[in-house]
Scaffold this active site. Structure first.
Site, short mmCIF file in Angstrom:
data_model
loop_
_atom_site.label_atom_id
_atom_site.label_comp_id
_atom_site.label_asym_id
_atom_site.label_seq_id
_atom_site.Cartn_x
_atom_site.Cartn_y
_atom_site.Cartn_z
N ASN A 9 0.96 -1.09 -0.02
CA ASN A 9 -0.05 0.04 -0.19
C ASN A 9 0.80 1.21 0.20
O ASN A 9 1.46 1.57 1.08
CB ASN A 9 -0.93 -0.04 1.29
CG ASN A 9 -1.66 1.19 1.34
OD1 ASN A 9 -1.73 2.06 0.55
ND2 ASN A 9 -2.35 1.38 2.81
N TRP A 10 1.07 1.76 -1.25
CA TRP A 10 1.97 2.85 -1.31
C TRP A 10 1.17 4.27 -0.69
O TRP A 10 2.12 5.08 -0.51
CB TRP A 10 2.09 3.52 -2.82
CG TRP A 10 2.81 2.34 -3.59
CD1 TRP A 10 3.15 1.16 -3.08
CD2 TRP A 10 3.25 2.48 -4.69
NE1 TRP A 10 3.74 0.39 -4.16
CE2 TRP A 10 3.82 1.36 -5.34
CE3 TRP A 10 2.98 3.44 -5.94
CZ2 TRP A 10 4.56 1.04 -6.40
CZ3 TRP A 10 3.72 3.41 -7.11
CH2 TRP A 10 4.40 2.07 -7.52
N LYS A 11 0.06 4.30 -0.08
CA LYS A 11 -0.56 5.48 0.57
C LYS A 11 -0.42 6.57 -0.56
O LYS A 11 -0.33 6.42 -1.70
CB LYS A 11 -0.03 5.67 1.95
CG LYS A 11 -0.18 4.36 2.82
CD LYS A 11 0.12 4.62 4.15
CE LYS A 11 0.10 3.31 4.86
NZ LYS A 11 0.22 3.23 6.20
N HIS A 94 -9.33 0.96 5.28
CA HIS A 94 -8.07 1.02 6.04
C HIS A 94 -7.96 2.13 7.02
O HIS A 94 -9.14 2.89 7.12
CB HIS A 94 -7.10 1.80 4.87
CG HIS A 94 -5.54 1.80 5.39
ND1 HIS A 94 -5.24 2.57 6.25
CD2 HIS A 94 -4.66 0.92 5.16
CE1 HIS A 94 -3.76 2.36 6.48
NE2 HIS A 94 -3.44 1.42 5.89
N GLU A 96 -6.56 4.49 8.10
CA GLU A 96 -6.31 5.97 7.61
C GLU A 96 -7.83 6.40 7.00
O GLU A 96 -8.25 7.57 7.64
CB GLU A 96 -5.17 6.20 7.04
CG GLU A 96 -4.11 6.10 7.68
CD GLU A 96 -2.61 5.36 6.93
OE1 GLU A 96 -2.65 5.73 5.67
OE2 GLU A 96 -2.00 4.88 7.45
N GLU A 166 -4.68 -4.87 10.73
CA GLU A 166 -3.56 -3.91 11.11
C GLU A 166 -3.85 -3.31 12.17
O GLU A 166 -4.64 -2.11 12.21
CB GLU A 166 -3.62 -2.80 9.94
CG GLU A 166 -3.36 -3.54 8.46
CD GLU A 166 -2.83 -2.35 7.70
OE1 GLU A 166 -1.94 -2.76 7.02
OE2 GLU A 166 -3.66 -1.34 7.26
N GLY A 172 2.97 2.56 10.80
CA GLY A 172 4.09 3.75 10.61
C GLY A 172 4.80 4.10 11.59
O GLY A 172 5.33 5.23 11.71
N SER A 211 4.12 -2.01 10.22
CA SER A 211 5.63 -1.85 10.21
C SER A 211 6.28 -3.10 10.10
O SER A 211 7.24 -3.64 10.51
CB SER A 211 6.02 -1.36 11.90
OG SER A 211 5.43 -0.11 12.03
N GLY A 232 3.26 -1.04 4.27
CA GLY A 232 3.09 0.46 3.89
C GLY A 232 4.35 0.97 3.38
O GLY A 232 4.89 0.95 2.37
N GLY A 233 5.18 1.74 4.40
CA GLY A 233 6.44 2.26 4.33
C GLY A 233 7.52 1.32 3.30
O GLY A 233 8.11 1.87 2.50
#
Ligand code: 13P
Length: 248
Positions: A9-11, A94, A96, A166, A172, A211, A232-233
């Protein structure tokens, strides 16, 4: 054996210049579908990404979709449009989206149904906040998030879906759930679904997100109810992401 899936997930990251070498590196390395590999760039880059993936082993996913199928919904993107540009997956719910954009579990359930209706595989994200974990409410929160979906679409709908657990406190933050903490909630999710349909529960892929890095992926993926990861990251760095895919 459930095939493992790793989704990136590149966000809201990326640019045409940055995406090209990242996708090229992933496509060059991931040539078999032994492990499922999905990338979820921002909507505006999906079309470019679909072309760069050119129907190979790496699948394309969106980060969100509109709950409605078509019409006067300025700024929104429908499931059919995502399908049209080459997506086969989409995230829904998600954390977010839930916390920063006010998406309720009821809305998430409608998005889940819209994704299925458009022929997409929804990746339903669930997870508790830190305060909820500390108050011993993790299972109740996750169960309610799942139930919103099964009440609207039926438990059978999960046969065509993935779940991503998640924990919000691990997203993150560099603070990963331990493999045991992840396993505990994944097993809870599977048992909860099994009450309604044992066969669907046994086949359901439940990804862990929060993470995940090259250095911890193997231990997390080794847990019996962890069927891959939502990254993610670390999905923005080819080496790191590919090492996570290799760990799966
Ligand atoms: P991080 O891997 O950056 O913690 O993000 C997890 C996530 O939210 C993936 O959807």
């Amino acid at each position: 054996m459930r095939r493992k899936i790793v989704a990136g997930n590149w966000k809201m990251h990326g640019s045409r210049a940055a995406n090209t070498p990242l996708i090229e590196a992933i496509v060059a390395t991931v040539t078999s579908e032994r492990v499922g590999c999905v990338i979820c760039p921002p909507h505006v880059y999906l079309h470019d990404a679909a072309r760069a993936l050119h129907g190979g082993a790496v699948a394309l996913g969106a980060q969100d979709l509109c709950a409605e199928a078509v019409g006067a919904f300025t700024g929104e993107v429908s499931g059919a449009m995502l399908k049209d540009v080459g997506c086969s997956y989409t995230l829904v719910g998600h954390s977010e989206r839930r916390s920063l954009f006010g998406e309720s579990s009821a809305l998430v359930a409608r998005k889940f149904a819209a994704a299925l209706g458009a022929g997409l595989i929804p990746i339903l994200c669930v997870g508790e906040q830190l305060s909820e974990r500390e108050a011993g409410r993790t299972e109740g929160i996750v169960a309610a998030q799942l139930e919103a979906v099964t009440q609207l679409s039926g438990v059978q709908a999960l046969a065509g879906a993935l779940i991503a657990y998640e924990p919000v406190w691990a997203i993150g933050t560099g603070r990963t759930a331990t493999p045991e903490q992840a396993q505990e909630v994944h097993a809870f999710i599977r048992q909860r679904i099994a009450v309604e349909d044992a066969k669907i529960a046994a086949g359901l892929r439940i990804l862990y997100g929060g993470s995940v890095k090259a250095g911890n992926a193997q231990d997390i993926f080794a847990m019996p109810d962890v069927d891959g990861g939502l990254i993610g990251g670390a999905s923005l760095k080819a080496d790191e992401f590919l090492a996570i895919v290799a760990a799966a």
